[in-house]
Design a protein around this motif. Structure first.
Motif, PDB file in Angstrom:
ATOM      1  N   LEU A 185      -8.552   4.541  -1.365  1.00  0.00           N
ATOM      2  CA  LEU A 185      -9.204   5.382  -0.356  1.00  0.00           C
ATOM      3  C   LEU A 185     -10.598   5.803  -0.812  1.00  0.00           C
ATOM      4  O   LEU A 185     -11.536   5.848  -0.008  1.00  0.00           O
ATOM      5  N   ILE A 186     -10.740   6.106  -2.088  1.00  0.00           N
ATOM      6  CA  ILE A 186     -12.066   6.469  -2.611  1.00  0.00           C
ATOM      7  C   ILE A 186     -13.002   5.284  -2.501  1.00  0.00           C
ATOM      8  O   ILE A 186     -14.164   5.418  -2.077  1.00  0.00           O
TER       9      ILE A 186
ATOM     10  N   LEU B  29      -2.787   2.215   2.918  1.00  0.00           N
ATOM     11  CA  LEU B  29      -2.950   3.048   1.725  1.00  0.00           C
ATOM     12  C   LEU B  29      -2.207   4.371   1.865  1.00  0.00           C
ATOM     13  O   LEU B  29      -1.600   4.855   0.906  1.00  0.00           O
ATOM     14  N   VAL B  30      -2.211   4.949   3.063  1.00  0.00           N
ATOM     15  CA  VAL B  30      -1.468   6.193   3.287  1.00  0.00           C
ATOM     16  C   VAL B  30       0.036   5.934   3.183  1.00  0.00           C
ATOM     17  O   VAL B  30       0.778   6.742   2.613  1.00  0.00           O
ATOM     18  N   LEU B  31       0.500   4.795   3.713  1.00  0.00           N
ATOM     19  CA  LEU B  31       1.920   4.439   3.568  1.00  0.00           C
ATOM     20  C   LEU B  31       2.300   4.283   2.100  1.00  0.00           C
ATOM     21  O   LEU B  31       3.411   4.638   1.700  1.00  0.00           O
ATOM     22  N   ASN B  32       1.412   3.749   1.300  1.00  0.00           N
ATOM     23  CA  ASN B  32       1.667   3.646  -0.129  1.00  0.00           C
ATOM     24  C   ASN B  32       1.844   5.016  -0.763  1.00  0.00           C
ATOM     25  O   ASN B  32       2.700   5.205  -1.622  1.00  0.00           O
ATOM     26  N   ILE B  33       1.035   5.963  -0.343  1.00  0.00           N
ATOM     27  CA  ILE B  33       1.170   7.323  -0.870  1.00  0.00           C
ATOM     28  C   ILE B  33       2.516   7.916  -0.477  1.00  0.00           C
ATOM     29  O   ILE B  33       3.230   8.492  -1.308  1.00  0.00           O
ATOM     30  N   VAL B  34       2.900   7.756   0.773  1.00  0.00           N
ATOM     31  CA  VAL B  34       4.168   8.316   1.264  1.00  0.00           C
ATOM     32  C   VAL B  34       5.353   7.697   0.531  1.00  0.00           C
ATOM     33  O   VAL B  34       6.245   8.405   0.028  1.00  0.00           O
ATOM     34  N   PHE B  35       5.394   6.362   0.449  1.00  0.00           N
ATOM     35  CA  PHE B  35       6.539   5.721  -0.183  1.00  0.00           C
ATOM     36  C   PHE B  35       6.513   5.838  -1.697  1.00  0.00           C
ATOM     37  O   PHE B  35       7.557   5.703  -2.338  1.00  0.00           O
TER      38      PHE B  35
ATOM     39  N   LEU C  47       0.687   5.670  -5.887  1.00  0.00           N
ATOM     40  CA  LEU C  47       0.022   6.839  -5.314  1.00  0.00           C
ATOM     41  C   LEU C  47      -1.395   6.919  -5.861  1.00  0.00           C
ATOM     42  O   LEU C  47      -2.349   7.093  -5.108  1.00  0.00           O
ATOM     43  N   VAL C  48      -1.527   6.742  -7.164  1.00  0.00           N
ATOM     44  CA  VAL C  48      -2.852   6.768  -7.795  1.00  0.00           C
ATOM     45  C   VAL C  48      -3.673   5.570  -7.316  1.00  0.00           C
ATOM     46  O   VAL C  48      -4.864   5.704  -7.006  1.00  0.00           O
ATOM     47  N   GLY C  49      -3.037   4.397  -7.225  1.00  0.00           N
ATOM     48  CA  GLY C  49      -3.744   3.206  -6.742  1.00  0.00           C
ATOM     49  C   GLY C  49      -4.230   3.369  -5.315  1.00  0.00           C
ATOM     50  O   GLY C  49      -5.339   2.953  -4.970  1.00  0.00           O
TER      51      GLY C  49
END
Length: 123
Positions: free
Chosen positions: A115-116, A92-98, A108-110
């Motif tokens: 994470l929530i 999930l963090v990698l999704n935010i970064v990329f 990023l929202v997904g």
């Protein structure tokens, strides 16, 4: 939250594939313009303060930038489809970064929703 994550990741993956095509077309256009003597000479005629080498370098730099965005979008698409139904924090963090690197902000929202949902499941 989990359903929203799944829907957003599917949309992000499809949008990332679309953006790969768009970025590749843009990169190709700039590479073609950088290698076209007619285009370079026309550009220099309109901008006398620019040299031929500078114009070629600038066009190649923008083409490379778009190619890098295309590469990041490919990685983003793969990560989005992998993270459809995951609760792994690293993915999930990698999704935010990329999402930021590829400028496709849907996952990023997904990932934030994922994470929530991950934190709510622990409680």
């Amino acid at each position: 939250m989990k359903t929203a994550q799944k829907i957003l990741m599917i949309i992000a993956g499809a949008l990332s594939i679309f953006m790969v095509i768009i970025w590749a077309i843009c990169a190709g256009a700039f590479f073609v313009c950088a290698n076209s003597d007619k285009y370079i000479l026309d550009y220099i005629a309109e901008h006398p303060d620019v040299t031929e080498e500078t114009a070629k370098a600038a066009l190649m730099a923008v083409g490379i930038m778009f190619a890098i965005f295309a590469l990041f979008s490919i990685i983003n698409a793969a990560l989005s489809f992998k993270a459809i139904s995951t609760d792994r924090k690293g993915l999930l963090v990698l999704n935010i970064v990329f999402a930021v690197l590829s400028s496709v902000m849907v996952n990023l929202v997904g990932a934030i929703f994922g994470l929530i949902a991950r934190n709510q499941k622990k409680e």
